[in-house]
Design a protein around this motif. Sequence first.
Motif, PDB file in Angstrom:
ATOM      1  N   LEU A   1     -10.709  -2.477  11.935  1.00  0.00           N
ATOM      2  CA  LEU A   1     -11.371  -1.274  11.947  1.00  0.00           C
ATOM      3  C   LEU A   1     -10.822  -0.013  10.841  1.00  0.00           C
ATOM      4  CD1 LEU A   1     -12.490  -1.145  15.712  1.00  0.00           C
ATOM      5  CD2 LEU A   1     -13.837  -1.320  13.807  1.00  0.00           C
ATOM      6  N   VAL A   2      -9.474   0.053  10.849  1.00  0.00           N
ATOM      7  CA  VAL A   2      -8.737   0.625  10.053  1.00  0.00           C
ATOM      8  C   VAL A   2      -9.188   0.530   8.736  1.00  0.00           C
ATOM      9  CG1 VAL A   2      -6.434   1.371   9.296  1.00  0.00           C
ATOM     10  CG2 VAL A   2      -6.755   1.222  11.448  1.00  0.00           C
ATOM     11  N   SER A   3      -8.964  -0.933   8.212  1.00  0.00           N
ATOM     12  CA  SER A   3      -9.528  -1.177   6.764  1.00  0.00           C
ATOM     13  C   SER A   3     -10.958  -0.939   6.678  1.00  0.00           C
ATOM     14  CB  SER A   3      -9.453  -2.701   6.728  1.00  0.00           C
ATOM     15  OG  SER A   3      -9.838  -3.296   5.626  1.00  0.00           O
TER      16      SER A   3
ATOM     17  N   LEU B   1      -4.699  -4.868  -2.799  1.00  0.00           N
ATOM     18  CA  LEU B   1      -3.592  -4.143  -2.491  1.00  0.00           C
ATOM     19  C   LEU B   1      -3.712  -3.863  -1.083  1.00  0.00           C
ATOM     20  CD1 LEU B   1      -2.940  -1.897  -5.615  1.00  0.00           C
ATOM     21  CD2 LEU B   1      -2.308  -4.224  -5.243  1.00  0.00           C
ATOM     22  N   THR B   2      -4.792  -3.642  -0.327  1.00  0.00           N
ATOM     23  CA  THR B   2      -4.615  -3.377   0.933  1.00  0.00           C
ATOM     24  C   THR B   2      -4.110  -4.680   1.710  1.00  0.00           C
ATOM     25  OG1 THR B   2      -7.091  -3.630   1.268  1.00  0.00           O
ATOM     26  CG2 THR B   2      -6.329  -1.491   1.177  1.00  0.00           C
ATOM     27  N   GLU B   3      -4.654  -5.760   1.177  1.00  0.00           N
ATOM     28  CA  GLU B   3      -4.212  -7.144   1.824  1.00  0.00           C
ATOM     29  C   GLU B   3      -2.840  -7.247   1.763  1.00  0.00           C
ATOM     30  OE1 GLU B   3      -6.716 -10.579   1.735  1.00  0.00           O
ATOM     31  OE2 GLU B   3      -8.500  -9.355   1.224  1.00  0.00           O
TER      32      GLU B   3
ATOM     33  N   LEU C   1      -5.468   6.844  -9.150  1.00  0.00           N
ATOM     34  CA  LEU C   1      -4.432   7.863  -8.522  1.00  0.00           C
ATOM     35  C   LEU C   1      -5.116   7.990  -7.088  1.00  0.00           C
ATOM     36  CD1 LEU C   1      -3.522  10.408 -11.155  1.00  0.00           C
ATOM     37  CD2 LEU C   1      -2.036   8.733  -9.970  1.00  0.00           C
ATOM     38  N   ILE C   2      -6.221   8.173  -7.026  1.00  0.00           N
ATOM     39  CA  ILE C   2      -7.132   8.384  -5.742  1.00  0.00           C
ATOM     40  C   ILE C   2      -6.894   6.962  -4.701  1.00  0.00           C
ATOM     41  CG2 ILE C   2      -9.396   8.556  -4.524  1.00  0.00           C
ATOM     42  CD1 ILE C   2     -10.211  10.443  -6.859  1.00  0.00           C
ATOM     43  N   VAL C   3      -6.993   5.939  -5.657  1.00  0.00           N
ATOM     44  CA  VAL C   3      -6.922   4.463  -4.963  1.00  0.00           C
ATOM     45  C   VAL C   3      -5.449   4.459  -4.413  1.00  0.00           C
ATOM     46  CG1 VAL C   3      -6.834   2.176  -5.182  1.00  0.00           C
ATOM     47  CG2 VAL C   3      -8.742   3.480  -5.967  1.00  0.00           C
TER      48      VAL C   3
ATOM     49  N   LEU D   1      -1.670   4.521   0.354  1.00  0.00           N
ATOM     50  CA  LEU D   1      -0.454   4.856   1.019  1.00  0.00           C
ATOM     51  C   LEU D   1      -1.099   5.528   2.515  1.00  0.00           C
ATOM     52  CD1 LEU D   1       1.272   6.714  -1.705  1.00  0.00           C
ATOM     53  CD2 LEU D   1       1.750   4.627  -0.697  1.00  0.00           C
ATOM     54  N   SER D   2      -2.261   6.040   2.384  1.00  0.00           N
ATOM     55  CA  SER D   2      -2.676   6.482   3.566  1.00  0.00           C
ATOM     56  C   SER D   2      -3.063   5.417   4.601  1.00  0.00           C
ATOM     57  CB  SER D   2      -3.742   7.346   3.314  1.00  0.00           C
ATOM     58  OG  SER D   2      -3.422   8.208   2.597  1.00  0.00           O
TER      59      SER D   2
END
Length: 214
Positions: free
Chosen positions: A90-92, A121-123, A181-183, A188-189
């Motif tokens: 759910l966070v993802s 990168l999230t994985e 940069l937004i990505v 990080l968040s």
Amino acid sequence: IKEGRNIFSNINKYIKCTLASNFGNFYSIAAISLVIPFLPMLPVQILLVNLLSDFPLIAVATDRVDPAELRKPKSYQLNRMTSLIIFLALVSTVFDFLFFGIFYKVEPSVLRTLWFIESILTEILLIFSIRTSNIFYRAKAPSFPLAALSVVTAIVTVFLPFTKLGREFFHFASPPINGLLIVIFLLLSYFVVSETVKLIYFRHWRNSNKNLTF
């Protein structure tokens, strides 16, 4: 005995990472496809995401394990892992929605490229979060194959869209710097929130029953 417990722990890491990331992607693609007039990611790009993200996941089998994981025998308790997997998925999904809320007006090829980068990168970040039940910097250092393949995969992911192969075969577009940069900020968040959810989850189970194993 030690080697068996090490293998068992790494199998659990793999299951958690795979299910959490796949569930998160499933929710995102299913929901977002209903509200935008184009495919959020092309089939060839989805296949590439699966291929590249598998390299660090496979290397989880070689990972080092925290000493606490080796002190007692473990047993499969998938019902206890399910809650953590769902929360992380759910966070993802929430961060995917944030991504599309920010970038839904950009050119489809640019949006697909940025989501491709964000997805892989999230994985990778999820692997480094879920590999320990403690805060990430207190875990044992990752194995060399896991660290090396994660770095190589991240580099390929970011630079592939700028290459001729990425543009002509995978239909990427060179992403703008402000978009990247937004990505990075979203990544990080995402890592901070995933770590927080994980720590709250494990703290809850430890407090409710000190004999629970994960």
